[in-house]
Every structure is written in C-alpha cells, then in structure tokens.
Design an enzyme around this catalytic site. Structure first.
Site, PDB file in Angstrom:
ATOM      1  N   SER A 121      -8.499  91.641 -18.593  1.00 39.44           N
ATOM      2  CA  SER A 121      -8.883  92.126 -17.257  1.00 39.44           C
ATOM      3  C   SER A 121      -7.791  92.992 -16.657  1.00 39.44           C
ATOM      4  CB  SER A 121      -9.067  90.955 -16.296  1.00 39.44           C
ATOM      5  OG  SER A 121     -10.024  90.078 -16.747  1.00 39.44           O
ATOM      6  N   ASN A 192     -12.647  95.997 -10.870  1.00 42.16           N
ATOM      7  CA  ASN A 192     -11.684  95.156 -10.139  1.00 42.16           C
ATOM      8  C   ASN A 192     -10.770  95.969  -9.230  1.00 42.16           C
ATOM      9  OD1 ASN A 192     -12.681  92.760 -11.095  1.00 42.16           O
ATOM     10  ND2 ASN A 192     -11.352  92.723 -12.888  1.00 42.16           N
TER      11      ASN A 192
HETATM   12  N1  LIG Z   1     -12.878  84.760 -16.376  1.00 39.20           N
HETATM   13  C1  LIG Z   1     -13.266  85.975 -15.997  1.00 39.20           C
HETATM   14  O1  LIG Z   1     -13.933  86.160 -14.963  1.00 39.20           O
HETATM   15  C2  LIG Z   1     -12.939  87.163 -16.878  1.00 39.20           C
HETATM   16  C3  LIG Z   1     -13.688  88.350 -16.745  1.00 39.20           C
HETATM   17  C4  LIG Z   1     -13.417  89.432 -17.606  1.00 39.20           C
HETATM   18  C5  LIG Z   1     -12.395  89.318 -18.552  1.00 39.20           C
HETATM   19  N2  LIG Z   1     -11.659  88.158 -18.628  1.00 39.20           N
HETATM   20  C6  LIG Z   1     -10.598  88.084 -19.671  1.00 39.20           C
HETATM   21  O2  LIG Z   1     -11.119  87.357 -20.767  1.00 39.20           O
HETATM   22  C7  LIG Z   1     -10.052  86.651 -21.428  1.00 39.20           C
HETATM   23  C8  LIG Z   1     -10.418  85.176 -21.531  1.00 39.20           C
HETATM   24  O3  LIG Z   1     -10.640  84.653 -20.246  1.00 39.20           O
HETATM   25  P1  LIG Z   1     -11.406  83.242 -20.027  1.00 39.20           P
HETATM   26  O4  LIG Z   1     -11.706  83.170 -18.571  1.00 39.20           O
HETATM   27  O5  LIG Z   1     -12.480  83.097 -21.034  1.00 39.20           O
HETATM   28  O6  LIG Z   1     -10.201  82.213 -20.381  1.00 39.20           O
HETATM   29  P2  LIG Z   1     -10.309  80.683 -20.836  1.00 39.20           P
HETATM   30  O7  LIG Z   1      -9.022  80.064 -20.408  1.00 39.20           O
HETATM   31  O8  LIG Z   1     -11.608  80.081 -20.402  1.00 39.20           O
HETATM   32  O9  LIG Z   1     -10.350  80.773 -22.455  1.00 39.20           O
HETATM   33  C9  LIG Z   1      -9.273  81.183 -23.245  1.00 39.20           C
HETATM   34  C10 LIG Z   1      -9.480  80.591 -24.642  1.00 39.20           C
HETATM   35  O10 LIG Z   1      -8.522  81.182 -25.534  1.00 39.20           O
HETATM   36  C11 LIG Z   1      -8.092  80.171 -26.429  1.00 39.20           C
HETATM   37  N3  LIG Z   1      -6.810  80.594 -26.999  1.00 39.20           N
HETATM   38  C12 LIG Z   1      -5.579  80.523 -26.436  1.00 39.20           C
HETATM   39  N4  LIG Z   1      -4.657  81.030 -27.295  1.00 39.20           N
HETATM   40  C13 LIG Z   1      -5.333  81.437 -28.394  1.00 39.20           C
HETATM   41  C14 LIG Z   1      -4.954  82.034 -29.631  1.00 39.20           C
HETATM   42  N5  LIG Z   1      -3.672  82.331 -29.900  1.00 39.20           N
HETATM   43  N6  LIG Z   1      -5.893  82.309 -30.552  1.00 39.20           N
HETATM   44  C15 LIG Z   1      -7.196  82.008 -30.298  1.00 39.20           C
HETATM   45  N7  LIG Z   1      -7.638  81.418 -29.160  1.00 39.20           N
HETATM   46  C16 LIG Z   1      -6.699  81.151 -28.216  1.00 39.20           C
HETATM   47  C17 LIG Z   1      -8.020  78.914 -25.584  1.00 39.20           C
HETATM   48  O11 LIG Z   1      -8.044  77.734 -26.393  1.00 39.20           O
HETATM   49  C18 LIG Z   1      -9.278  79.066 -24.708  1.00 39.20           C
HETATM   50  O12 LIG Z   1     -10.407  78.460 -25.321  1.00 39.20           O
HETATM   51  C19 LIG Z   1      -8.798  86.947 -20.624  1.00 39.20           C
HETATM   52  O13 LIG Z   1      -8.096  88.026 -21.222  1.00 39.20           O
HETATM   53  C20 LIG Z   1      -9.339  87.341 -19.246  1.00 39.20           C
HETATM   54  O14 LIG Z   1      -8.495  88.204 -18.531  1.00 39.20           O
HETATM   55  C21 LIG Z   1     -11.920  87.072 -17.838  1.00 39.20           C
END
Ligand SMILES: NC(=O)c1ccc[n+]([C@@H]2O[C@H](COP(=O)([O-])OP(=O)(O)OC[C@H]3O[C@@H](n4cnc5c(N)ncnc54)[C@H](O)[C@@H]3O)[C@@H](O)[C@H]2O)c1
Length: 295
Positions: A121, A192
């Site tokens: 993001s 954003n």
């Molecule tokens: N939540 C939102 O609204 C949103 C919207 C758009 C983009 N994003 C982006 O998406 C990405 C994920 O966000 P999220 O909200 O799903 O986070 P989250 O915390 O729900 O999930 C992250 C996942 O990554 C896993 N993980 C951590 N280290 C890892 C590794 N080395 N290899 C593989 N898996 C690993 C964790 O176990 C977890 O299941 C981020 O970069 C975030 O900025 C989030």
C-alpha cells in the site's frame, strides 16, 4: 514476458492474500497460496470457502463456480513450490525488509520470465524492484479491501518496469473482472493519496467541533453522495491503517497538509482502532453502532 498467465502464486495468506486467491481462482486461474505460517493455511481455505458461499447465497456466482474455484487453490508453506507460476503476487506484511527477503528468494525459484508483483500500500515500487533480478518484470498490483467487493485495482510501474509488464498486469486485472487504473510510483499512489487526507480532514472537523460524528457522516453521505460517512469509513478501514497512510504521506512528501490529526493519534494510542477493536468513532457493541462524542 508471459502474456498467457495460467498459474498464479500468492505470497502471504492474510486478509488481502486470502481475498486475492479468492478472486484469482474464481476467474479461472490455478492458485498456489503460500504463507510463512503454514499452520494458518487450513483456516484460510475455510475462510475463502465461507466467502465464496456468501456470494452463492447472494446469487452473484453459482454453486459450481464456487466449488471449481476452491478446487483451483492449493496452499503451501514452502516458497519453493511456487517454481511453476507465471505470475506471483506478494501480499505479506507491510515491512520492507520482509518483502525484500521474499523477492530475493523468489528470484531463484521462479522462471526468469515470471512477472513478480507486490500488493504493497505504501512502499515505493522502484525501491522494492531493486531487490528483484530483472526488475523490468516487477510491478505494483494494488488491490482494494475487501478484494472480492472492490472494482478497482491500481497498477503501478517502477522506473525499471517494462511497458510489456504493465500491459500483462492490466490485462490480468481485466481478466479478474476488475478495472485497472495505472498510477505512477508516488507515495500512497492514487486512491490513498486522495482518501487519507479526506478522512483526516473529517477527523479535524470533529476535533475542532465543527460537527458531531453523526452530523459529519450524514453531511458527507447526503451532501456529497458518499455511500459511507468518512468517520464510519475510517473505523471500517482501521484507524491504525489510516494513521500509517498519513504518516507515509507526511514523511515522504514533507508537506504539513498531511499532518495526522492529534485526535486520530490519540485514538490509535488508546487502542481505539475502529470496528476491529470494538470502538473508534462509533461503539460497535450495539447494532447499529452508536456514534460517540469526541474524546
Ligand atoms: N489491509 C488492507 O486494507 C490492504 C489494502 C491493500 C493492500 N494491502 C497490503 O497487502 C499486504 C498484506 O496486508 P494484510 O492486511 O493482508 O496483512 P495481514 O497481516 O492480514 O497478512 C500478512 C500475512 O503475511 C504472512 N507473512 C509474513 N511474513 C511472511 C513471509 N516472509 N513469507 C510469506 N508470508 C509471510 C503472515 O503470516 C500473514 O498471514 C500489505 O503489504 C498491505 O500493505 C493491505
């Protein structure tokens, strides 16, 4: 570059990775869903099945669409299983070191012509691309939350990204039934960049006593035709996420117009993070949630 994508790897099976696997499988691609914490994978599959079931009940997809999508998803705790994929979408923690480590490992696993994408993001695509061998195949594919519901996906080239990679990414997004919008690699991209200051301004309006929570949300629903008021939307996104979006803009553009409202900072410090913590600008212990006076 692979124009004909058949198998997609998703790295990180959190909130977003789960939604991405869902829509990619529903669009007919085979999905390999990876998480470093392999123990959570059975629960993630069950959640995708529940979410598909909700779409079946709403009549937007058929029962057989849902079960075919489930059959296309395989999970793995081993990144090396992603060797055969044509496109990989990284959606792990929003932490630059974690993401760089994933890309460094992936470059030895996937084919040299595999497109490597990130769902970050806020981290610069150009900077992340520097961790990828052949950065011309690296691109941002930024999904909105909740992924199955939201129509837009931002596609963000870094300076080294090839035009061909952007074309492959936008064609892929279109095949998901979503609308791509190409954004340049500036902090917070487009959605954003515009949304975060608007939500911050609504919080300033509350902080300064311009209106109550209820009045500000009603004003924007009825006066600007927004489907949700800005304070309910901030609670839905999560006040910690709103704060971190503003901090990225404030620090990277060094412009005081992005200064997070002190009330937002105070709520996050108190653990009042919105709907997910039960309290933000509304109290979520009641149905419907009750607007609260500014603290
Ligand atoms: N939540 C939102 O609204 C949103 C919207 C758009 C983009 N994003 C982006 O998406 C990405 C994920 O966000 P999220 O909200 O799903 O986070 P989250 O915390 O729900 O999930 C992250 C996942 O990554 C896993 N993980 C951590 N280290 C890892 C590794 N080395 N290899 C593989 N898996 C690993 C964790 O176990 C977890 O299941 C981020 O970069 C975030 O900025 C989030």
């Amino acid at each position: 570059m692979i124009a004909n994508i058949k198998t997609v790897g998703v790295v990180g099976a959190g909130q977003m990775g789960c939604g991405i696997a869902h829509v990619v499988a529903l669009a007919g691609f085979d999905v390999l869903l990876h998480d470093a914490n392999a123990e959570r994978l059975p629960a993630v599959l069950a959640e995708i099945e529940r979410n598909l079931g909700r779409q079946v009940r709403r009549g937007t997809i058929s029962d057989s669409d849902a079960s075919a999508a489930m059959d296309r998803i395989q999970t793995t705790g081993d990144l090396r299983s992603l060797a055969p994929v044509d496109l990989v979408i990284e959606s792990a923690l929003e932490d630059e070191e974690v993401k760089r480590g994933i890309f460094a490992a992936l470059c030895y696993i996937v084919r040299p012509d595999c497109v490597i994408a990130t769902n970050t993001s806020s981290i610069a695509i150009t900077r992340l691309g520097a961790a990828v061998q052949k950065p011309e195949r690296f691109v941002g594919i930024h999904f909105m939350n909740p992924v199955p519901m939201m129509a837009l996906v931002e596609v963000i080239p870094g300076v080294a990204t090839a035009a061909d990679t952007v074309r492959t990414a936008t064609a892929f997004v279109t095949r998901l039934g979503k609308t791509p919008a190409v954004a340049q690699d500036f902090p917070a991209f487009m959605v954003n960049r515009i949304l975060a200051p608007m939500l911050n301004e609504a919080i300033y309006a509350l902080h300064e006593g311009v209106g109550t929570v209820e009045a500000i949300d009603k004003a924007m629903r009825l006066g600007a035709n927004h489907p949700m008021g800005p304070l309910e939307l901030a609670d839905f996104i999560g006040l910690d996420i709103c704060l971190s979006n503003l901090q990225v803009l404030y620090e990277s553009l060094a412009d005081p117009k992005y200064r997070p409202c002190p009330l937002l900072v105070k709520y996050v410090e108190a653990g009042w993070l919105g709907a997910k913590s039960g309290r933000g600008f509304y109290d979520y212990s009641t149905d419907p949630p009750t607007p609260l006076p500014a603290a």
